[in-house]
Scaffold this motif. Structure first.
Motif, mmCIF file in Angstrom:
data_model
loop_
_atom_site.group_PDB
_atom_site.id
_atom_site.type_symbol
_atom_site.label_atom_id
_atom_site.label_comp_id
_atom_site.label_asym_id
_atom_site.label_seq_id
_atom_site.Cartn_x
_atom_site.Cartn_y
_atom_site.Cartn_z
ATOM 1 N N LEU A 109 0.392 -1.263 0.421
ATOM 2 C CA LEU A 109 0.046 -0.361 -0.033
ATOM 3 C C LEU A 109 0.747 1.257 0.116
ATOM 4 C CD1 LEU A 109 -2.998 -1.019 2.457
ATOM 5 C CD2 LEU A 109 -3.420 -1.222 0.228
ATOM 6 N N SER A 110 2.423 1.055 0.669
ATOM 7 C CA SER A 110 3.331 2.341 1.247
ATOM 8 C C SER A 110 3.067 3.261 -0.737
ATOM 9 C CB SER A 110 4.026 1.733 1.624
ATOM 10 O OG SER A 110 4.889 0.714 0.892
ATOM 11 N N ILE B 277 0.917 6.553 3.941
ATOM 12 C CA ILE B 277 0.231 5.896 4.709
ATOM 13 C C ILE B 277 0.921 6.998 5.988
ATOM 14 C CG2 ILE B 277 0.079 4.275 6.173
ATOM 15 C CD1 ILE B 277 0.755 2.935 4.257
ATOM 16 N N TYR B 278 -0.251 7.284 7.293
ATOM 17 C CA TYR B 278 0.098 8.086 8.019
ATOM 18 C C TYR B 278 -0.463 7.592 9.445
ATOM 19 C CZ TYR B 278 0.917 12.242 5.083
ATOM 20 O OH TYR B 278 1.594 13.234 4.314
ATOM 21 N N LEU C 294 8.729 2.684 14.093
ATOM 22 C CA LEU C 294 9.740 2.962 13.573
ATOM 23 C C LEU C 294 10.706 1.372 12.990
ATOM 24 C CD1 LEU C 294 12.095 5.194 13.177
ATOM 25 C CD2 LEU C 294 12.933 4.988 14.340
ATOM 26 N N LYS C 295 10.594 0.939 14.158
ATOM 27 C CA LYS C 295 11.532 -1.008 13.824
ATOM 28 C C LYS C 295 10.214 -2.052 12.724
ATOM 29 C CE LYS C 295 12.737 -4.794 16.950
ATOM 30 N NZ LYS C 295 12.623 -5.993 17.796
ATOM 31 N N GLU C 296 9.132 -1.715 13.358
ATOM 32 C CA GLU C 296 8.617 -2.947 12.590
ATOM 33 C C GLU C 296 8.071 -2.404 11.555
ATOM 34 O OE1 GLU C 296 8.402 -6.282 13.814
ATOM 35 O OE2 GLU C 296 8.888 -5.228 15.410
ATOM 36 N N LEU C 297 7.726 -0.848 11.083
ATOM 37 C CA LEU C 297 6.960 -0.686 9.526
ATOM 38 C C LEU C 297 8.636 0.722 9.172
ATOM 39 C CD1 LEU C 297 3.725 -0.363 10.558
ATOM 40 C CD2 LEU C 297 4.410 -2.122 9.005
ATOM 41 N N PRO C 298 9.399 -0.314 8.589
ATOM 42 C CA PRO C 298 10.324 0.829 8.432
ATOM 43 C C PRO C 298 10.568 1.488 7.454
ATOM 44 C CG PRO C 298 11.348 -0.860 7.854
ATOM 45 C CD PRO C 298 10.128 -1.074 8.901
ATOM 46 N N PHE C 299 9.894 1.122 6.103
ATOM 47 C CA PHE C 299 8.813 1.670 5.053
ATOM 48 C C PHE C 299 7.958 3.444 5.762
ATOM 49 C CE2 PHE C 299 6.547 -2.045 5.461
ATOM 50 C CZ PHE C 299 5.635 -1.624 5.526
ATOM 51 N N ILE C 300 7.800 3.437 6.510
ATOM 52 C CA ILE C 300 6.442 4.403 6.846
ATOM 53 C C ILE C 300 8.053 5.555 7.571
ATOM 54 C CG2 ILE C 300 4.167 5.114 8.012
ATOM 55 C CD1 ILE C 300 3.519 2.740 7.708
#
Length: 205
Positions: free
Chosen positions: A81-82, A87-88, A114-120
């Motif tokens: 989805l990113s 994504i917010y 920050l750790k689990e979803l680094p692409f956001i």
């Protein structure tokens, strides 16, 4: 280049089951699982009223995201989805029973994302309970009360506490349900938002 659409994403019970139930079990010496509950406030359902003050003290200083893990399919789905959406993550962090210590919850949730979803990008994190003041193209949440009527696409993520919401109520509020089970909720979200990317090739022809 076509602009990316915006997606307002709830965190707790949508991206992750935090360590709240783990804390309840540790406090009570029980072995509850999430599907044992049908109401949002697990503590009110599980903990005797006369022990609530004791439990709130027990929670202070506890990192509810230390051992938390993403819901099934959340990472892979949000990564896809990113590519299409900005994504917010939008989530509350204030514990009304520990206002002075709530800053720690902001930190714990920030570090988990920050750790689990680094692409956001962390610049997109929104920590607030006032979700209605933000506008987006899509909103994903597990609570109808958080849905903004002005957002065009509103998706109710399936959770233990929203199974009994009637379809007529969802239709009235312009909300679609992402399936009926949190274990497959992210598969259903992709089918709603990226149908051509996730359908088998033969069904795309």
């Amino acid at each position: 280049m076509e602009r990316k659409k915006t997606l307002l994403l709830d965190v707790d019970e949508v991206v992750v089951f935090g360590g709240f139930l783990e804390a309840v079990n540790a406090f009570l010496g029980t072995s509850y699982v999430i599907d044992d509950f049908t109401t949002y406030y697990i503590d009110e359902a599980a903990i005797p009223k006369e022990r609530m003050d004791e439990f709130n003290e027990f929670l202070k200083g506890r990192n509810l995201y230390e051992n938390a893990s993403l819901l099934p399919g959340a990472y892979e789905s949000l990564k896809k989805l990113s590519q299409v959406y900005n994504i917010y993550p939008c989530s509350g962090c204030v514990n009304p029973f520990d206002l002075e210590g709530s800053g720690r919850i902001f930190k714990d949730k920030y570090e988990f994302l920050l750790k689990e979803l680094p692409f956001i990008p962390p610049e997109n994190y929104i920590f607030t309970n006032s979700k209605h003041i933000f506008k987006a193209d899509v909103q994903i949440d597990d609570r109808l009360s958080n849905m903004d009527r002005d957002i065009e696409t509103k998706i109710l993520f399936p959770s233990y506490h929203n199974k009994e919401i009637r379809e007529s109520e969802l239709e009235e509020k312009g909300v679609v349900r992402a399936g009926a089970d949190w274990r497959t909720g992210w598969d259903a979200v992709l089918m709603l938002l990226l149908p051509y990317e996730v359908l088998p090739q033969e069904r795309q022809l």
